[in-house]
Design a protein around this motif. Structure first.
Motif, PDB file in Angstrom:
ATOM      1  N   ARG A  10       0.791  -1.221   0.029  1.00  0.00           N
ATOM      2  CA  ARG A  10       0.073  -0.077  -0.185  1.00  0.00           C
ATOM      3  C   ARG A  10       0.893   1.197  -0.076  1.00  0.00           C
ATOM      4  N   TYR A  11       0.609   1.975  -0.930  1.00  0.00           N
ATOM      5  CA  TYR A  11       1.054   3.449  -0.972  1.00  0.00           C
ATOM      6  C   TYR A  11       0.154   4.684  -0.691  1.00  0.00           C
ATOM      7  N   LYS A  12       0.274   5.257   0.814  1.00  0.00           N
ATOM      8  CA  LYS A  12      -0.709   6.299   1.040  1.00  0.00           C
ATOM      9  C   LYS A  12      -0.870   7.368   0.015  1.00  0.00           C
ATOM     10  N   LEU A  13      -1.742   7.877  -0.168  1.00  0.00           N
ATOM     11  CA  LEU A  13      -2.148   8.995  -1.107  1.00  0.00           C
ATOM     12  C   LEU A  13      -1.856  10.267  -0.110  1.00  0.00           C
ATOM     13  N   VAL A  14      -1.411  11.465  -1.009  1.00  0.00           N
ATOM     14  CA  VAL A  14      -1.203  12.531  -0.307  1.00  0.00           C
ATOM     15  C   VAL A  14      -2.405  13.455  -0.463  1.00  0.00           C
ATOM     16  N   ASP A  15      -2.703  14.261   0.873  1.00  0.00           N
ATOM     17  CA  ASP A  15      -3.940  14.660   0.816  1.00  0.00           C
ATOM     18  C   ASP A  15      -5.146  13.933   1.139  1.00  0.00           C
ATOM     19  N   ASP A  16      -5.083  12.593   1.004  1.00  0.00           N
ATOM     20  CA  ASP A  16      -6.184  11.811   1.305  1.00  0.00           C
ATOM     21  C   ASP A  16      -5.577  10.617   2.038  1.00  0.00           C
ATOM     22  N   SER A  17      -5.547  10.664   3.177  1.00  0.00           N
ATOM     23  CA  SER A  17      -4.591   9.596   3.980  1.00  0.00           C
ATOM     24  C   SER A  17      -5.452   8.357   4.452  1.00  0.00           C
ATOM     25  N   ASP A  18      -6.745   8.449   4.106  1.00  0.00           N
ATOM     26  CA  ASP A  18      -7.518   7.372   4.116  1.00  0.00           C
ATOM     27  C   ASP A  18      -7.660   6.514   3.198  1.00  0.00           C
ATOM     28  N   ASN A  19      -6.963   6.820   1.952  1.00  0.00           N
ATOM     29  CA  ASN A  19      -7.032   6.021   0.855  1.00  0.00           C
ATOM     30  C   ASN A  19      -5.690   5.590   0.541  1.00  0.00           C
ATOM     31  N   ILE A  53       2.812   8.289  -1.203  1.00  0.00           N
ATOM     32  CA  ILE A  53       3.846   8.353  -0.402  1.00  0.00           C
ATOM     33  C   ILE A  53       4.760   6.985  -0.503  1.00  0.00           C
ATOM     34  N   VAL A  54       5.807   7.060  -0.688  1.00  0.00           N
ATOM     35  CA  VAL A  54       6.776   5.708  -0.622  1.00  0.00           C
ATOM     36  C   VAL A  54       6.644   5.338   1.137  1.00  0.00           C
ATOM     37  N   PRO A  55       6.407   4.090   1.079  1.00  0.00           N
ATOM     38  CA  PRO A  55       6.227   3.565   2.449  1.00  0.00           C
ATOM     39  C   PRO A  55       7.776   3.572   2.967  1.00  0.00           C
ATOM     40  N   VAL A  56       7.710   3.566   4.418  1.00  0.00           N
ATOM     41  CA  VAL A  56       8.731   3.560   5.054  1.00  0.00           C
ATOM     42  C   VAL A  56       9.827   4.648   5.359  1.00  0.00           C
ATOM     43  N   ILE A  57      10.207   5.280   3.960  1.00  0.00           N
ATOM     44  CA  ILE A  57      10.943   6.567   4.043  1.00  0.00           C
ATOM     45  C   ILE A  57      10.199   7.826   3.700  1.00  0.00           C
ATOM     46  N   ASN A  58       8.917   7.626   3.348  1.00  0.00           N
ATOM     47  CA  ASN A  58       7.811   8.748   3.139  1.00  0.00           C
ATOM     48  C   ASN A  58       8.294   9.949   2.120  1.00  0.00           C
ATOM     49  N   ILE A  88      10.002  -6.026   4.289  1.00  0.00           N
ATOM     50  CA  ILE A  88       8.671  -6.724   4.353  1.00  0.00           C
ATOM     51  C   ILE A  88       8.105  -6.845   5.481  1.00  0.00           C
ATOM     52  N   ALA A  89       9.281  -7.179   6.660  1.00  0.00           N
ATOM     53  CA  ALA A  89       8.744  -7.279   8.064  1.00  0.00           C
ATOM     54  C   ALA A  89       8.132  -6.005   8.594  1.00  0.00           C
ATOM     55  N   ASP A  90       8.739  -4.818   8.058  1.00  0.00           N
ATOM     56  CA  ASP A  90       8.568  -3.246   8.417  1.00  0.00           C
ATOM     57  C   ASP A  90       7.230  -3.094   7.830  1.00  0.00           C
ATOM     58  N   LEU A  91       6.877  -3.474   6.564  1.00  0.00           N
ATOM     59  CA  LEU A  91       5.819  -3.211   5.935  1.00  0.00           C
ATOM     60  C   LEU A  91       4.530  -3.915   6.460  1.00  0.00           C
ATOM     61  N   ASP A  92       4.624  -5.070   7.060  1.00  0.00           N
ATOM     62  CA  ASP A  92       3.810  -5.726   7.762  1.00  0.00           C
ATOM     63  C   ASP A  92       3.352  -5.312   9.126  1.00  0.00           C
ATOM     64  N   ASP A 111       3.490  -2.156   9.982  1.00  0.00           N
ATOM     65  CA  ASP A 111       2.824  -1.014   9.632  1.00  0.00           C
ATOM     66  C   ASP A 111       1.539  -1.236   8.857  1.00  0.00           C
ATOM     67  N   GLY A 112       1.264  -2.107   8.647  1.00  0.00           N
ATOM     68  CA  GLY A 112      -0.025  -2.576   7.909  1.00  0.00           C
ATOM     69  C   GLY A 112      -0.110  -2.128   6.499  1.00  0.00           C
ATOM     70  N   LEU A 113       1.033  -2.035   5.971  1.00  0.00           N
ATOM     71  CA  LEU A 113       1.197  -1.587   4.476  1.00  0.00           C
ATOM     72  C   LEU A 113       1.433  -2.965   3.521  1.00  0.00           C
ATOM     73  N   LEU A 114       1.585  -3.930   3.922  1.00  0.00           N
ATOM     74  CA  LEU A 114       1.737  -5.308   3.224  1.00  0.00           C
ATOM     75  C   LEU A 114       0.309  -6.095   3.047  1.00  0.00           C
ATOM     76  N   VAL A 115      -0.430  -6.002   1.849  1.00  0.00           N
ATOM     77  CA  VAL A 115      -1.301  -6.442   1.750  1.00  0.00           C
ATOM     78  C   VAL A 115      -1.377  -7.890   1.798  1.00  0.00           C
ATOM     79  N   LYS A 116      -0.534  -8.466   0.925  1.00  0.00           N
ATOM     80  CA  LYS A 116      -0.486  -9.870   0.469  1.00  0.00           C
ATOM     81  C   LYS A 116       0.658 -10.272  -0.037  1.00  0.00           C
ATOM     82  N   ILE A 117       0.980 -11.497  -0.069  1.00  0.00           N
ATOM     83  CA  ILE A 117       2.163 -12.215  -0.665  1.00  0.00           C
ATOM     84  C   ILE A 117       1.471 -13.421  -1.656  1.00  0.00           C
ATOM     85  N   GLU A 118       2.104 -13.195  -2.985  1.00  0.00           N
ATOM     86  CA  GLU A 118       1.638 -14.547  -3.793  1.00  0.00           C
ATOM     87  C   GLU A 118       2.847 -14.942  -4.251  1.00  0.00           C
TER      88      GLU A 118
END
Length: 889
Positions: A208-217, A253-258, A329-333, A335-342
Motif C-alpha cells: 500500500r502507498y498512501k495518497l497525499v491529501d487523502d490519508s484514508d485511501n 507516499i513511498v512507504p517506510v521513507i515517506n 517486508i517485516a516493517d511493511l507488515d 505498519d499494516g502496509l503489506l496487503v498480501k504475498i503471492e
C-alpha cells in the motif's frame, strides 16, 4: 622421407609413440606454414581463441578436430592453407579465476593493487597458454604456430584502440547513463548477452502507498523486488485504466521513507499485472528507466557495487539486498502496509560466469550504437556473401540483428584493454586517442586521468579475423588471407561473437570477415546431458587420448556429427575409434607381409583385372566421389562413416579375405598385391584429415616398400587428396560382388542361428540365375569364408530338398539342407526344451504385470523394464516355434 625404425611393423599399434614422432616431424618440416601464392586462392580458418582460464575441455577438442579436418583436406587439395591459432585474454572469466585463487590465499586484488594484480593474471595466462598449446598439439592440429596471436598482443591492442577511436569519432561509441546489468560478485557491468535468464519461483508482494491529501485511501502496487521501493520516484498507471482515472497527476507516499512521488499515466503499464498500478524505480529497472525518461523522473540509485544498500536506502544502509528485502517486508507488515504475498513464477537474470543474480542499475557506461553496424551485417547474409550452416540459424541470426540493442562495452575490471579515454580534471573534456596522450586535447592541461574500466572481451574478439592479420596496417597477410574462408564455432556464441565479427569486420575493412559460418553443436555425455563441473561429468580430452589414442578421440568426436546438432562422447564411440585404428593397422601389416614375396609390377592393367579387383576399385572411386561431395557440403560425420564402412567392410572384411584365395594359390593367377596397395594407399590419404597420426605411420610403411619415386611427397600430409576416376566404375562387378557378399553373409547368419560348430562344413545349393558363371568363380571364396561346400546352378527347376532352409536374396536363391547343419531330431528336442523354458518365463511375467500390487508399488521404470522383457521373450518364443515348425515340415 622419415626413415622407418624397423623393417617389419610391430604387432600392436602404439599410439603415444607414433603421435609424438610424427608431430615433431611435421613441425620440423614446417608443413603447417602456408606459402603465399597469388595464383591460388587460399583457404583460411581463424581458430576461435580459447580462454586463458584453464585447460581445454572436450568441446574445444571438437572445435579443433573439425577445423583440422578442413585444414588438412584443403592442404592436400594443393591450396595455400592458413589456420591461425591464438588465445583470448577472457576478461571477466580470467579475472574471476585469479580472484578465486587469491581468496584461497587469504588476500584479494585490492590488497595487491592493480599493477601487481595484472602481473599475477599475466602469469596465470602464460600457464594456461602452455597447457592449451600442449593439448592442441596432442590433438594433432596443424595450425601455423609461427602466427600465433593473443588478444592482448601489441598489434591486436593497437587494432582495438584504432576501432574505438574511429567509432567514437563517427558517433557510434558514446558514454551515457543507461540501465545496465551488473554482477555484484564480478563487480562489473554485463552486456545483455552475458545474462542467463532463468525461470524461478519467487513472490509477488502487494504494498500500500498512501495518497497525499487523502490519508484514508491507498494505492496498492505489486512488485517482485520490494527493496527497490527505496528508489521509487513515481507510481504509474495506464491512462486507459478506468480504476485510476482520477489519480493521474496526484501524489503518493513511498512507504517506510515517506518520500512524496507523482502518479503518472503511461501506456506501457500492463492492466493485467498485479493491481494495474506499478511502482517506478528508474535507476533499477529498464522499463522504469524508459518511463522515467518520458516523465522526467529523477534517478535514485539505492545499491552499492556489491549489492549492499547505499546512503539512499535510509535506515537500511549497509544491508545486503536480500537481507534488506526481508527487513522491509517485516516493517511493511508491522505498519499494516503489506496487503498480501503471492507465489509468482518469473524470469530472473543471472551472471553467465558466476551465476549470481544480476542487478539492473542505472550507470554511466560506454556503449556501441549497433543499429548502423547491423544493417550491412544483415545484408551480407541476405545477399548470400556469408552462408550460415545449418541454414536454420540464418533466421535466428537475422531476427536478433533486426532487433539489436546498443552494446554496453565497458567493464569494471582490471584485466583487459583499458578504455582509451582520458578525462581532464581542469575542463572536464574527454581526450580519445589511439596513443596515450600527455595533455588534454581541449585545454592542454597535463592533469588528465584514464578511464579505469576495460573493454568487454568480445570487443577485441570481434576484431579477430582482421586484427590477427595485421590490421590496421596494410600487411601482405591481410591482403592475401582476408576475407577468411570458414568461421567454425559453437552455435551458442552466434551472437556473442560471430555477429560482432561480421559487424566490425565490414565496418573496419569494408569486406566480410569470412564466407561460411559453420556452427557445431555441444558435446554431451553418454546420457545426453550437458557437461558441467557441478554434475561431475566433464571429460578431459587428455585422459581420453592417453587411454584410447588421439585418432580414436578424433574419430569419436566426428562420428555422426552434422552442422548445428549436439553430439555425445561415449566409451562405445571411443572403443570404436580405437578398434578402427587397430583394424587399419592389422590390415596394413597383412598387406605388407603379403608383399614381401611379390616381385611383380605395381602398375594396374584395368583390362586384365579379376572381377573382385574391378569391384574394389569401382567401390573405392565411388567412395572418393561421395567424400568429395560431402566434404564440400561440410557433412564430416557422413564422410567419416562412408570411409569407415568402405575400409572396414568392403576392403578389410571382404576384399582382403577374398584375395587370400589368390594369395594362397601360388603361380598361375594374377596377384592382387598391386590393387591391395593401390586401394590401401589411397584410402589412407582419404582418411588422413580425420585420423592423421595412424594414417601417416601406415602410409610411410607402405611407401617405404614401394619402388623409389622422386615425385612422391615426403609426407601424407602434403600428398594430393584422392580424386575419383570414373573410368573404374563397373556396375557388373558391383552387382556380382554384392551377391557374393550377401550369399556368404546369409550362410554365416544361418550357421549362427542354428549354432553350427565353427569347424563344420555345410552343404549349400546356390541358384545364381544369369550370374551363374560369375558367382561360380567364387566357389572357393564361399567355401573358405562361409565354411560351405557350394553347388552353383543357374535356375531351380525342382523343389528344394526336404527340411531345407530357403534364403531368397536379390537375383539369387540359397538352399541349405537342414541335415547338413544339425541333427534334426536332436535339434527338435533342443528347441522344444527352449520353448518350454520361454513359455514358463512369459507366463511368470504376464502374471506379474497383471498384479495390481506390483503395478501400484513398483517405480514406473521398473514396470516398463518388465514390459520390455516380456515383449522380448514373446518375440523369441514365436521365433522358436517357427523354427520347430520348419523342422517338422
Amino acid at each position: 622421407m622419415f626413415e622407418s625404425e624397423q623393417n617389419e611393423m610391430p604387432k600392436a599399434y602404439e599410439a603415444a609413440k607414433v603421435e609424438t614422432k610424427w608431430y615433431k616431424y611435421w613441425m620440423k618440416k614446417d608443413y603447417f606454414k602456408p606459402k603465399i601464392d597469388h595464383d591460388k586462392e587460399p583457404f583460411v580458418i581463424m581458430m576461435p581463441p580459447p580462454n586463458v582460464t584453464g585447460g581445454l575441455h572436450v568441446g574445444h577438442a571438437l572445435t579443433a578436430t573439425l577445423e583440422d579436418i578442413m585444414i588438412r583436406w584443403h592442404r592436400m587439395l594443393g591450396e595455400p592453407t592458413l589456420w591461425l591459432p591464438g588465445f583470448d585474454h577472457a576478461g571477466i572469466a580470467a579475472q574471476v579465476v585469479v580472484e578465486r585463487q587469491l581468496a584461497q590465499e587469504g588476500t584479494n586484488k585490492y590488497e595487491m593493487g592493480r599493477e601487481k594484480f595484472e602481473k599475477r593474471v599475466w602469469k596465470w595466462a602464460g600457464q594456461c597458454h602452455d597447457t592449451i598449446m600442449h593439448q592442441h598439439q596432442r590433438l594433432g592440429i596443424s595450425c601455423d604456430w609461427s602466427r600465433e596471436r593473443f588478444t592482448l598482443d601489441e598489434g591486436l591492442s593497437k587494432a582495438v584502440r584504432e576501432v574505438f577511436v574511429r567509432l567514437y569519432n563517427k558517433g557510434l561509441i558514446y558514454r551515457g547513463e543507461r540501465i545496465i546489468n551488473r554482477c555484484p560478485r564480478c563487480a562489473t557491468a554485463l552486456s545483455d548477452l552475458e545474462v542467463d535468464h532463468k525461470d524461478v519461483t519467487g513472490n509477488l508482494y502487494y504494498i500500500r502507498y498512501k495518497l497525499v491529501d487523502d490519508s484514508d485511501n491507498y494505492l496498492t502496487v505489486a512488485t517482485t523486488r520490494p527493496e527497490t521501493l527505496l528508489g521509487d520516484t513515481a507510481v504509474a498507471v495506464n491512462p486507459a485504466d478506468e480504476r485510476f482515472g482520477g489519480l493521474i497527476g496526484k501524489k503518493a507516499i513511498v512507504p517506510v521513507i515517506n518520500r512524496e512521488i507523482p502518479i503518472v499515466g503511461d501506456d506501457v503499464v500492463d492492466l493485467q499485472f498485479g493491481t494495474g498500478a506499478v511502482k517506478v524505480t528508474p535507476a533499477h529497472d529498464p522499463v522504469d528507466f524508459e518511463i522515467g525518461q518520458r516523465h522526467n523522473l529523477p534517478l535514485v540509485n539505492i545499491l552499492n557495487p556489491d549489492a549492499t544498500m547505499n546512503e539512499n536506502a535510509g535506515p537500511y544502509v549497509g544491508l545486503d539486498r536480500f537481507v534488506c528485502r526481508k527487513t522491509i517486508i517485516a516493517d511493511l507488515d508491522r505498519d499494516g502496509l503489506l496487503v498480501k504475498i503471492e507465489a509468482y513464477n518469473h524470469s530472473v537474470g543471472h551472471c553467465f560466469r558466476c551465476h549470481t543474480i544480476v542487478e539492473p542499475i542505472a550507470s554511466k557506461q560506454w556503449f556501441v550504437k549497433t543499429e548502423p553496424l547491423a544493417k550491412p551485417a544483415i545484408e551480407a547474409v541476405t545477399d548470400g556473401r556469408i552462408t550460415i550452416l545449418p541454414d536454420r540459424f540464418t533466421k535466428v541470426y537475422l531476427n536478433w540483428m533486426e532487433n539489436i540493442r546498443d552494446w554496453c562495452i565497458s567493464r569494471q575490471l582490471w584485466w583487459g584493454h583499458r578504455i582509451p579515454v582520458w578525462y581532464c580534471k581542469k575542463c572536464d573534456a574527454l581526450t580519445v586517442d589511439t596513443k596515450d596522450p600527455q595533455r588534454c586535447s581541449a585545454c592542454g592541461s597535463a592533469v588528465i586521468e584514464q578511464d579505469p574500466d576495460v573493454l568487454d572481451t568480445w570487443f577485441s574478439s570481434g576484431l579477430w579475423p582482421h586484427s590477427t592479420l595485421g590490421w590496421p596496417d596494410d600487411t601482405e597477410d591481410l591482403r592475401y588471407f582476408y576475407p577468411t574462408s570458414v568461421m567454425e564455432t559453437a552455435y551458442d556464441i552466434l551472437f556473442f561473437w560471430v555477429a560482432r565479427m561480421i559487424m566490425l569486420g565490414i565496418e573496419d575493412t569494408g569486406d566480410i570477415p569470412f564466407r561460411t559460418v559453420y556452427l557445431h553443436g555441444l558435446v554431451r555425455d553418454e546420457k545426453g546431458e550437458k557437461m558441467s563441473k557441478t554434475k561431475g561429468n566433464v571429460v578431459d580430452p587428455l585422459e581420453l587420448m592417453d587411454q584410447y589414442g588421439t585418432d580414436a578421440l578424433r574419430f569419436a568426436l566426428s562420428t555422426g556429427i552434422s552442422p548445428g546438432n549436439d553430439t555425445k562422447i561415449t566409451p562405445i564411440k571411443m572403443e570404436a575409434g580405437r578398434n578402427f585404428a587397430n583394424k587399419m593397422w592389422n590390415a596394413t601389416r597383412f598387406v605388407l607381409k603379403s608383399m614381401e614375396s611379390y616381385n611383380g609390377d605395381m602398375k594396374i592393367e584395368k583390362e586384365s583385372l579379376p572381377l573382385e579387383d574391378r569391384w574394389i576399385l569401382s567401390r573405392l572411386n565411388a567412395t572418393i566421389a561421395d567424400v568429395d561431395r560431402l566434404m564440400k557440403e561440410f557433412q564430416f560425420g557422413e564422410v567419416q562413416r562412408q570411409i569407415h564402412d568402405f575400409l572396414w567392410g568392403e576392403f578389410c572384411d571382404w576384399y582382403i579375405e577374398i584375395t587370400k584365395v589368390r594369395l594362397n594359390a601360388g603361380d598361375g593367377v594374377i596377384s592382387p598385391i598391386a590393387v591391395l596397395i593401390e586401394v590401401l594407399e589411397k584410402s589412407l590419404r582419404l582418411l588422413h584429415p580425420f585420423m592423421p597420426f595412424i594414417t601417416e605411420e601406415l602410409w610411410q610403411n607402405i611407401v617405404d616398400k614401394l619402388p623409389e619415386d622422386k615425385s612422391r611427397p615426403e609426407s601424407i600430409m602434403i600428398a594430393p587428396y584422392p580424386q575419383a576416376d570414373g573410368s573404374f566404375k563397373d556396375t557388373v562387378a558391383e552387382e556380382v560382388m554384392a551377391s557374393v557378399v550377401e550369399i556368404i553373409r546369409s550362410i554365416r547368419n544361418a550357421r549362427t542361428e542354428y549354432k553350427v560348430e565353427q569347424s563344420k562344413q555345410i552343404e549349400v545349393i546356390i541358384y545364381a540365375g544369369h550370374m551363374e558363371k560369375e558367382i561360380g568363380a567364387y566357389a572357393s571364396a564361399i567355401r573358405m569364408l562361409a565354411k560351405a561346400a557350394p553347388s552353383i546352378l543357374r535356375n531351380r527347376e525342382v523343389a528344394p530338398p526336404e527340411n531345407s532352409l530357403v534364403i531368397v536374396l536379390k537375383g539369387v536363391e540359397v538352399i541349405i539342407p537342414m541335415q547338413s547343419m544339425v541333427d534334426i531330431e536332436a535339434e527338435k528336442k533342443r528347441i522344444q526344451k527352449e520353448i518350454e523354458q520361454f513359455q514358463s518365463e512369459v507366463k511368470r511375467l504376464e502374471g506379474r504385470l497383471k498384479d495390481e500390487a506390483f503395478l501400484s508399488k513398483a517405480p514406473p521404470q521398473v514396470v516398463e523394464k518388465e514390459r520390455a522383457n516380456l515383449a522380448a521373450k514373446q518375440e523369441k518364443l514365436e521365433k522358436l516355434k517357427e523354427h520347430l515348425a520348419h523342422l517338422e515340415a
